[in-house]
Write an enzyme that holds these catalytic residues in place. Structure first.
Site, PDB file in Angstrom:
ATOM      1  N   HIS A  56     -45.137  23.458   0.440  1.00 19.99           N
ATOM      2  CA  HIS A  56     -45.659  24.468   1.367  1.00 19.99           C
ATOM      3  C   HIS A  56     -44.850  25.762   1.284  1.00 19.99           C
ATOM      4  O   HIS A  56     -43.875  25.949   2.003  1.00 19.99           O
ATOM      5  CB  HIS A  56     -45.609  23.870   2.782  1.00 19.99           C
ATOM      6  CG  HIS A  56     -46.375  24.638   3.808  1.00 19.99           C
ATOM      7  ND1 HIS A  56     -47.026  24.030   4.849  1.00 19.99           N
ATOM      8  CD2 HIS A  56     -46.587  25.971   3.971  1.00 19.99           C
ATOM      9  CE1 HIS A  56     -47.614  24.945   5.600  1.00 19.99           C
ATOM     10  NE2 HIS A  56     -47.352  26.135   5.099  1.00 19.99           N
ATOM     11  N   ARG A  60     -47.133  35.110  -1.103  1.00 15.93           N
ATOM     12  CA  ARG A  60     -47.668  36.436  -0.696  1.00 15.93           C
ATOM     13  C   ARG A  60     -48.313  37.258  -1.811  1.00 15.93           C
ATOM     14  O   ARG A  60     -48.799  38.354  -1.538  1.00 15.93           O
ATOM     15  CB  ARG A  60     -46.568  37.291  -0.037  1.00 15.93           C
ATOM     16  CG  ARG A  60     -45.928  36.661   1.174  1.00 15.93           C
ATOM     17  CD  ARG A  60     -46.902  36.421   2.302  1.00 15.93           C
ATOM     18  NE  ARG A  60     -46.208  35.984   3.512  1.00 15.93           N
ATOM     19  CZ  ARG A  60     -46.684  35.063   4.338  1.00 15.93           C
ATOM     20  NH1 ARG A  60     -47.844  34.471   4.110  1.00 15.93           N
ATOM     21  NH2 ARG A  60     -46.002  34.738   5.417  1.00 15.93           N
ATOM     22  N   ASN A  90     -53.212  31.465   1.590  1.00 15.45           N
ATOM     23  CA  ASN A  90     -53.560  32.585   2.482  1.00 15.45           C
ATOM     24  C   ASN A  90     -53.030  33.924   1.979  1.00 15.45           C
ATOM     25  O   ASN A  90     -52.331  34.650   2.668  1.00 15.45           O
ATOM     26  CB  ASN A  90     -53.089  32.309   3.922  1.00 15.45           C
ATOM     27  CG  ASN A  90     -51.579  32.216   4.064  1.00 15.45           C
ATOM     28  OD1 ASN A  90     -50.859  31.976   3.093  1.00 15.45           O
ATOM     29  ND2 ASN A  90     -51.084  32.401   5.274  1.00 15.45           N
ATOM     30  N   HIS A 177     -53.532  22.394   8.565  1.00 12.14           N
ATOM     31  CA  HIS A 177     -52.736  23.095   9.578  1.00 12.14           C
ATOM     32  C   HIS A 177     -53.348  22.683  10.915  1.00 12.14           C
ATOM     33  O   HIS A 177     -54.408  23.181  11.286  1.00 12.14           O
ATOM     34  CB  HIS A 177     -52.836  24.606   9.322  1.00 12.14           C
ATOM     35  CG  HIS A 177     -52.280  25.468  10.410  1.00 12.14           C
ATOM     36  ND1 HIS A 177     -51.181  26.270  10.228  1.00 12.14           N
ATOM     37  CD2 HIS A 177     -52.681  25.658  11.681  1.00 12.14           C
ATOM     38  CE1 HIS A 177     -50.926  26.925  11.364  1.00 12.14           C
ATOM     39  NE2 HIS A 177     -51.830  26.570  12.256  1.00 12.14           N
ATOM     40  N   ASN A 276     -45.341  29.381  13.542  1.00 18.26           N
ATOM     41  CA  ASN A 276     -46.517  28.598  13.908  1.00 18.26           C
ATOM     42  C   ASN A 276     -46.602  27.342  13.051  1.00 18.26           C
ATOM     43  O   ASN A 276     -46.705  27.458  11.835  1.00 18.26           O
ATOM     44  CB  ASN A 276     -47.783  29.448  13.705  1.00 18.26           C
ATOM     45  CG  ASN A 276     -48.983  28.800  14.361  1.00 18.26           C
ATOM     46  OD1 ASN A 276     -48.838  27.953  15.233  1.00 18.26           O
ATOM     47  ND2 ASN A 276     -50.164  29.184  13.921  1.00 18.26           N
ATOM     48  N   ASP A 303     -42.443  25.633   4.454  1.00 21.64           N
ATOM     49  CA  ASP A 303     -43.284  26.664   5.095  1.00 21.64           C
ATOM     50  C   ASP A 303     -42.593  28.023   4.984  1.00 21.64           C
ATOM     51  O   ASP A 303     -42.644  28.839   5.927  1.00 21.64           O
ATOM     52  CB  ASP A 303     -43.613  26.326   6.559  1.00 21.64           C
ATOM     53  CG  ASP A 303     -44.775  27.161   7.095  1.00 21.64           C
ATOM     54  OD1 ASP A 303     -45.366  27.957   6.327  1.00 21.64           O
ATOM     55  OD2 ASP A 303     -45.084  27.029   8.286  1.00 21.64           O
ATOM     56  N   PRO A 321     -46.033  35.235  12.785  1.00 19.74           N
ATOM     57  CA  PRO A 321     -45.240  33.999  12.826  1.00 19.74           C
ATOM     58  C   PRO A 321     -44.757  33.619  11.430  1.00 19.74           C
ATOM     59  O   PRO A 321     -45.482  33.830  10.447  1.00 19.74           O
ATOM     60  CB  PRO A 321     -46.245  32.975  13.355  1.00 19.74           C
ATOM     61  CG  PRO A 321     -47.579  33.485  12.901  1.00 19.74           C
ATOM     62  CD  PRO A 321     -47.477  34.986  12.815  1.00 19.74           C
TER      63      PRO A 321
END
Ligand code: DOR
Ligand code: ZN
Length: 425
Positions: A56, A60, A90, A177, A276, A303, A321
């Protein structure tokens, strides 16, 4: 290809031995191996672990290269002892097509510092409405096996069911998630004593637990693999315990920060502690640690969530977050677990490699294994200095904290990516 002789490493904490790396493989081990023209790495007092594998990581790129790039994130990973990372979907554009996942995969190969395994989005644009081209991403050069809308929950149960059914064909896994969006509207931090005291809207534990409970039932019904991202509550551990006891094909991860930090830190209003799912209570932390030791939680995943200054140095409510994780994960785990090397190898390398299907990774450095490994100095102690991090971002929650252990070298297929504690390129 070069030949390296690592002198006196304690493989997963065992007695010191030499390791000869040639043509990308560990070819020999034993005491007093002859250097025979090999480059020698002094590993006196160091522990050799299989290269760490992160399930995870937010890299970016494409889209927010100011916060991180595949290359800068790969360098941070190598410095953290990683030889493989799974890049979350993402990005902007979202990694929801064969084209984008192949782009990320190619950038990873070009950087050449860790193996970058792209994760594909479950739904188009992370919109939660239509399934993305899962099959095309699986068939692409990136060979995607993990799919996730991370940052968002796949909240629609029918879509979640279809996603689980779809990936079964190629033994893929849906990484959820777990956050029931209706229960976390406007949430700023964990719902509990601290949120009440600060008068801020809370993120209740049940928003995570309800989705995990639903999803283990769906996974059981369909017979597919489910992976639960960043488990953060004691209640989630109990849901997972029951599901595993029934034989559901579910795995789960916990982050280093959820194993160490609590929601009391949010009272500082310092957005570096906004993440988060949110930091939880001390009793959640205790339950997560016990679950990790017991195996109810299978792996540690970072993460790693780099954010640019303007997205973090602002009012709490407006801050994004997320926290950096790659360069501090192993030291945090050492501080949490102590020198339980076999457990660390299991949770940070062997099992994550298996979940991701990364067959070259997650093997102890013994003769015949691909030479993906890291050398750790357990006696070192370091104060975390954000300015020294290789990440393009600075949002570490550990600034000024003294952590045990230092990554001294990392090898990817027999070539060093880190030597003497510094990145090689
Ligand atoms: O804290 C988080 N940051 N949690 C997520 O789920 C997403 C991530 C990000 O992308 O920044
Ligand atoms: Zn997430």
């Amino acid at each position: 290809m070069s030949t390296y002789l690592i002198k006196g490493a304690r493989v997963v904490g065992a007695e010191p031995t030499d390791l000869l790396l040639r043509d990308g493989v560990v070819v020999e081990s034993g005491r007093g191996l002859d250097a025979r023209g090999a480059r020698v790495v002094d590993a006196d007092g160091l522990v050799a672990l299989p290269g760490l594998v992160d399930l995870h990581t937010h890299l970016r790129e494409p889209g927010r290269e100011d916060a991180e790039t595949v290359e800068s994130g790969s360098r941070a990973a190598a410095l953290g002892g990683y030889t493989a990372v799974c890049a979350m979907a993402n990005t902007s554009p979202v990694a929801d097509t064969a084209g984008v996942v192949e782009q990320v995969w190619r950038l990873g190969r070009e950087a050449g510092l860790v193996d970058v395994q792209p994760i594909g989005a479950v739904t188009v644009g992370l919109g939660g409405e239509r399934l993305a081209e899962l099959g095309a991403m699986a068939d692409s050069a990136a060979r995607v096996r993990i799919f996730s809308d991370d940052g968002h929950c796949v909240a629609d149960p029918r879509l979640m069911r279809r996603a689980l059914e779809y990936v079964k064909a190629f033994d893929g896994v849906i990484a959820q998630h777990a956050e029931e969006p209706r229960l976390t509207e406007g949430a700023q931090l964990h719902e509990g004593e601290v949120s009440t005291r600060l008068g801020l809207t809370g993120w209740p534990a049940v928003a995570e637990e309800a989705i995990i409970a639903r999803d283990v039932l769906l996974a059981e019904h369909v017979g597919s693999r489910l992976h639960v991202c960043h488990v953060s509550t004691a209640g989630s551990v109990e849901v997972l315990r029951q599901a595993k006891a029934r034989g559901v094909r579910v795995t789960a991860e916990v982050t280093p920060h959820h194993l160490l930090l609590t929601d009391e830190l949010a009272a500082s209003y310092d957005p570096v502690f906004k993440v988060n799912p949110p930091l939880r209570t001390a009793s959640d932390v205790a339950a997560l640690r016990a679950a990790l030791v017991e195996g109810i939680i299978d792996v540690v995943a970072t993460d790693h969530a780099p954010h640019a200054l303007e997205d973090k140095e602002c009012e709490w409510a407006y801050a994004r977050p997320g926290m950096l994780g790659l360069e501090t994960a192993l030291p945090v785990l050492l501080s949490v677990l102590g020198e339980r090397w076999d457990l660390i190898a299991e949770r940070m390398s062997r099992i994550p490699a298996r979940i991701a299907g990364l067959t070259e990774h997650g093997h102890d450095p013994v003769p015949g294994a691909v030479a993906n490994l890291t050398l750790v100095d357990p006696a070192a102690r370091r104060t975390v200095d954000p300015a020294e991090l290789a990440s393009r971002s600075r949002n570490t929650p550990y600034a000024g904290t003294v952590l045990p252990g230092r990554i001294m070298a990392t090898f990817l297929r027999g070539e060093p990516t880190v030597l003497d504690g510094k990145a090689v390129k």
